[in-house]
Design a protein around this motif. Structure first.
Motif, PDB file in Angstrom:
ATOM      1  N   GLU A  94       0.798  -1.226   0.000  1.00 52.28           N
ATOM      2  CA  GLU A  94       0.000   0.000   0.000  1.00 52.28           C
ATOM      3  C   GLU A  94       0.837   1.286   0.000  1.00 52.28           C
ATOM      4  O   GLU A  94       0.282   2.384   0.102  1.00 52.28           O
ATOM      5  CB  GLU A  94      -0.922   0.012   1.225  1.00 52.28           C
ATOM      6  CG  GLU A  94      -2.019  -1.034   1.190  1.00 52.28           C
ATOM      7  CD  GLU A  94      -2.995  -0.783   0.045  1.00 52.28           C
ATOM      8  OE1 GLU A  94      -3.422   0.371  -0.123  1.00 52.28           O
ATOM      9  OE2 GLU A  94      -3.311  -1.740  -0.684  1.00 52.28           O
ATOM     10  N   LEU A  95       2.160   1.176  -0.115  1.00 47.52           N
ATOM     11  CA  LEU A  95       3.007   2.365  -0.048  1.00 47.52           C
ATOM     12  C   LEU A  95       2.601   3.431  -1.060  1.00 47.52           C
ATOM     13  O   LEU A  95       2.650   4.635  -0.781  1.00 47.52           O
ATOM     14  CB  LEU A  95       4.480   1.986  -0.261  1.00 47.52           C
ATOM     15  CG  LEU A  95       5.251   1.444   0.939  1.00 47.52           C
ATOM     16  CD1 LEU A  95       6.676   1.125   0.543  1.00 47.52           C
ATOM     17  CD2 LEU A  95       5.217   2.425   2.107  1.00 47.52           C
ATOM     18  N   GLN A  96       2.209   2.996  -2.238  1.00 48.86           N
ATOM     19  CA  GLN A  96       1.850   3.951  -3.292  1.00 48.86           C
ATOM     20  C   GLN A  96       0.615   4.785  -2.927  1.00 48.86           C
ATOM     21  O   GLN A  96       0.344   5.820  -3.559  1.00 48.86           O
ATOM     22  CB  GLN A  96       1.607   3.222  -4.621  1.00 48.86           C
ATOM     23  CG  GLN A  96       0.373   2.355  -4.651  1.00 48.86           C
ATOM     24  CD  GLN A  96       0.614   0.958  -4.117  1.00 48.86           C
ATOM     25  OE1 GLN A  96       1.701   0.675  -3.592  1.00 48.86           O
ATOM     26  NE2 GLN A  96      -0.372   0.082  -4.249  1.00 48.86           N
ATOM     27  N   ALA A  97      -0.119   4.366  -1.895  1.00 51.64           N
ATOM     28  CA  ALA A  97      -1.316   5.105  -1.478  1.00 51.64           C
ATOM     29  C   ALA A  97      -0.971   6.272  -0.552  1.00 51.64           C
ATOM     30  O   ALA A  97      -1.838   7.102  -0.250  1.00 51.64           O
ATOM     31  CB  ALA A  97      -2.298   4.169  -0.783  1.00 51.64           C
ATOM     32  N   TYR A  98       0.294   6.340  -0.127  1.00 51.23           N
ATOM     33  CA  TYR A  98       0.714   7.390   0.800  1.00 51.23           C
ATOM     34  C   TYR A  98       1.563   8.436   0.084  1.00 51.23           C
ATOM     35  O   TYR A  98       2.266   8.146  -0.887  1.00 51.23           O
ATOM     36  CB  TYR A  98       1.508   6.788   1.965  1.00 51.23           C
ATOM     37  CG  TYR A  98       0.648   5.921   2.862  1.00 51.23           C
ATOM     38  CD1 TYR A  98      -0.131   6.472   3.859  1.00 51.23           C
ATOM     39  CD2 TYR A  98       0.606   4.539   2.672  1.00 51.23           C
ATOM     40  CE1 TYR A  98      -0.925   5.675   4.669  1.00 51.23           C
ATOM     41  CE2 TYR A  98      -0.191   3.733   3.472  1.00 51.23           C
ATOM     42  CZ  TYR A  98      -0.956   4.310   4.465  1.00 51.23           C
ATOM     43  OH  TYR A  98      -1.756   3.522   5.256  1.00 51.23           O
ATOM     44  N   HIS A  99       1.503   9.649   0.618  1.00 51.86           N
ATOM     45  CA  HIS A  99       2.282  10.761   0.071  1.00 51.86           C
ATOM     46  C   HIS A  99       3.500  11.068   0.943  1.00 51.86           C
ATOM     47  O   HIS A  99       4.476  11.636   0.454  1.00 51.86           O
ATOM     48  CB  HIS A  99       1.396  12.010  -0.039  1.00 51.86           C
ATOM     49  CG  HIS A  99       0.155  11.796  -0.844  1.00 51.86           C
ATOM     50  ND1 HIS A  99      -0.997  11.270  -0.308  1.00 51.86           N
ATOM     51  CD2 HIS A  99      -0.092  12.019  -2.156  1.00 51.86           C
ATOM     52  CE1 HIS A  99      -1.925  11.185  -1.255  1.00 51.86           C
ATOM     53  NE2 HIS A  99      -1.410  11.625  -2.374  1.00 51.86           N
ATOM     54  N   TRP A 100       3.419  10.723   2.232  1.00 51.89           N
ATOM     55  CA  TRP A 100       4.492  11.000   3.189  1.00 51.89           C
ATOM     56  C   TRP A 100       4.850   9.748   3.985  1.00 51.89           C
ATOM     57  O   TRP A 100       3.964   8.986   4.371  1.00 51.89           O
ATOM     58  CB  TRP A 100       4.062  12.071   4.194  1.00 51.89           C
ATOM     59  CG  TRP A 100       4.021  13.467   3.678  1.00 51.89           C
ATOM     60  CD1 TRP A 100       2.957  14.113   3.100  1.00 51.89           C
ATOM     61  CD2 TRP A 100       5.086  14.417   3.718  1.00 51.89           C
ATOM     62  NE1 TRP A 100       3.291  15.388   2.769  1.00 51.89           N
ATOM     63  CE2 TRP A 100       4.597  15.616   3.139  1.00 51.89           C
ATOM     64  CE3 TRP A 100       6.404  14.387   4.175  1.00 51.89           C
ATOM     65  CZ2 TRP A 100       5.383  16.759   3.015  1.00 51.89           C
ATOM     66  CZ3 TRP A 100       7.191  15.531   4.057  1.00 51.89           C
ATOM     67  CH2 TRP A 100       6.682  16.690   3.473  1.00 51.89           C
ATOM     68  N   LEU A 101       6.137   9.572   4.253  1.00 53.55           N
ATOM     69  CA  LEU A 101       6.617   8.622   5.250  1.00 53.55           C
ATOM     70  C   LEU A 101       7.263   9.435   6.365  1.00 53.55           C
ATOM     71  O   LEU A 101       8.052  10.350   6.098  1.00 53.55           O
ATOM     72  CB  LEU A 101       7.634   7.658   4.661  1.00 53.55           C
ATOM     73  CG  LEU A 101       7.145   6.665   3.596  1.00 53.55           C
ATOM     74  CD1 LEU A 101       8.304   5.782   3.147  1.00 53.55           C
ATOM     75  CD2 LEU A 101       6.002   5.818   4.122  1.00 53.55           C
ATOM     76  N   ILE A 102       6.941   9.104   7.616  1.00 52.22           N
ATOM     77  CA  ILE A 102       7.463   9.839   8.765  1.00 52.22           C
ATOM     78  C   ILE A 102       8.350   8.909   9.593  1.00 52.22           C
ATOM     79  O   ILE A 102       7.927   7.816   9.994  1.00 52.22           O
ATOM     80  CB  ILE A 102       6.322  10.379   9.646  1.00 52.22           C
ATOM     81  CG1 ILE A 102       5.410  11.312   8.840  1.00 52.22           C
ATOM     82  CG2 ILE A 102       6.885  11.106  10.872  1.00 52.22           C
ATOM     83  CD1 ILE A 102       4.142  11.729   9.585  1.00 52.22           C
ATOM     84  N   PHE A 103       9.583   9.340   9.860  1.00 51.01           N
ATOM     85  CA  PHE A 103      10.535   8.572  10.656  1.00 51.01           C
ATOM     86  C   PHE A 103      10.996   9.419  11.841  1.00 51.01           C
ATOM     87  O   PHE A 103      11.340  10.596  11.666  1.00 51.01           O
ATOM     88  CB  PHE A 103      11.765   8.191   9.834  1.00 51.01           C
ATOM     89  CG  PHE A 103      11.489   7.260   8.686  1.00 51.01           C
ATOM     90  CD1 PHE A 103      11.582   5.887   8.848  1.00 51.01           C
ATOM     91  CD2 PHE A 103      11.146   7.763   7.438  1.00 51.01           C
ATOM     92  CE1 PHE A 103      11.344   5.025   7.782  1.00 51.01           C
ATOM     93  CE2 PHE A 103      10.907   6.915   6.365  1.00 51.01           C
ATOM     94  CZ  PHE A 103      11.004   5.542   6.544  1.00 51.01           C
ATOM     95  N   THR A 104      11.032   8.824  13.031  1.00 52.12           N
ATOM     96  CA  THR A 104      11.508   9.554  14.207  1.00 52.12           C
ATOM     97  C   THR A 104      12.704   8.880  14.871  1.00 52.12           C
ATOM     98  O   THR A 104      13.146   9.329  15.931  1.00 52.12           O
ATOM     99  CB  THR A 104      10.383   9.706  15.252  1.00 52.12           C
ATOM    100  OG1 THR A 104       9.954   8.401  15.664  1.00 52.12           O
ATOM    101  CG2 THR A 104       9.196  10.467  14.678  1.00 52.12           C
ATOM    102  N   SER A 105      13.230   7.812  14.266  1.00 53.74           N
ATOM    103  CA  SER A 105      14.389   7.133  14.867  1.00 53.74           C
ATOM    104  C   SER A 105      15.184   6.395  13.809  1.00 53.74           C
ATOM    105  O   SER A 105      14.653   6.006  12.761  1.00 53.74           O
ATOM    106  CB  SER A 105      13.934   6.140  15.941  1.00 53.74           C
ATOM    107  OG  SER A 105      13.340   4.998  15.344  1.00 53.74           O
ATOM    108  N   GLN A 106      16.458   6.181  14.114  1.00 52.18           N
ATOM    109  CA  GLN A 106      17.320   5.407  13.235  1.00 52.18           C
ATOM    110  C   GLN A 106      16.862   3.940  13.178  1.00 52.18           C
ATOM    111  O   GLN A 106      16.962   3.292  12.131  1.00 52.18           O
ATOM    112  CB  GLN A 106      18.762   5.466  13.742  1.00 52.18           C
ATOM    113  CG  GLN A 106      19.366   6.868  13.717  1.00 52.18           C
ATOM    114  CD  GLN A 106      20.738   6.884  14.332  1.00 52.18           C
ATOM    115  OE1 GLN A 106      21.716   6.523  13.696  1.00 52.18           O
ATOM    116  NE2 GLN A 106      20.825   7.296  15.594  1.00 52.18           N
TER     117      GLN A 106
END
Length: 247
Positions: A55-67
């Protein structure tokens, strides 16, 4: 310039492996340093993986808060031979998180001015109709989900690293002027559960990275010696040195 600011003091870092530059900084100012990680992270394998990768193509943003989130996400993509859409935008909290993403070839489109989830929520915005996916660990708070409406994919788990409990306790009981440094509220919680029954809070001094970790300490009635504005281990040590030099 090297000094005697940390002479006779023992600094105990409860996070992951200490980088050599931090050890050198402590040693240059004649302090002792130990590293006892209280938490360990392992990739979480679940049915969610296949679903979110598809489903990645359905999202516009990926949010990361840690390594750790970056590492687990990348490992999953490699294992499933998945690439992110070219139009995907990346939001990162923290310089090290951003650097790791860049190292894997990802462009950073947004970073908050302060590296914390609550500031991220205040500063982050999406266009109407856009969707975001928060790549998170099992102990991540709901701040980003509630504040942005992002869906959540838990890619790694945080667990107590019990092999160091006895060593840390013994170190606190034998070393002079121990200063314990926390980099996460999870480490504070584990310390409170497993170490405090043997070594009381008042017998140790503390420092923290970030106001969320400080808040976790304050719940136990503990005020850290320092909490630098820059959320890095290097900044903590530098501020401890400055505090000692100005006494």
């Amino acid at each position: 310039m090297p000094s005697n600011a940390l002479l006779g003091k023992t600094l105990i870092i409860t996070g992951s492996a200490v980088v050599r530059t931090v050890e050198q900084l402590i040693e240059q100012h004649h302090g002792k340093v130990y590293n006892y990680p209280l938490i360990e992270t392992v990739e979480k394998i679940s049915k969610e993986d296949k679903f979110y990768l598809q489903e990645l193509q359905a999202y516009h943003w990926l949010i990361f808060t840690s390594q750790n989130a970056v590492k687990s996400f990348v490992d999953k993509c490699i294992r499933h031979e998945q690439t992110i859409p070219a139009t995907m935008k990346i939001a990162a909290v923290g310089e090290k998180t951003a650097a790791l993403l860049k190292g894997h070839g990802y462009k950073i489109h947004f970073m908050p001015t302060v590296y914390s989830a609550d500031v991220f929520v205040k500063e982050f915005s999406m266009m109407p109709g856009e969707r975001a996916l928060f790549i998170r660990g099992s102990k991540a708070k709901k701040t980003i989900h509630k504040g942005t409406g992002a869906d959540e994919w838990t890619v790694y788990e945080t667990r107590p690293c019990s092999i160091y409990f006895a060593q840390l306790t013994q170190c606190l009981l034998t070393e002079k002027q121990p200063i314990v440094i926390f980099a996460s509220p999870s480490a504070v919680d584990i310390y409170a559960e497993h170490i405090v029954p043997h070594v009381a809070w008042q017998n140790v001094k503390f420092a923290s990275i970030g106001h969320v970790t400080t808040a976790a300490l304050e719940k136990h009635g503990v005020q850290p010696m320092v909490q630098p504005k820059i959320y890095t281990m290097q900044a903590v040590i530098e501020q401890l040195i400055l505090e000692e030099q100005t006494k």
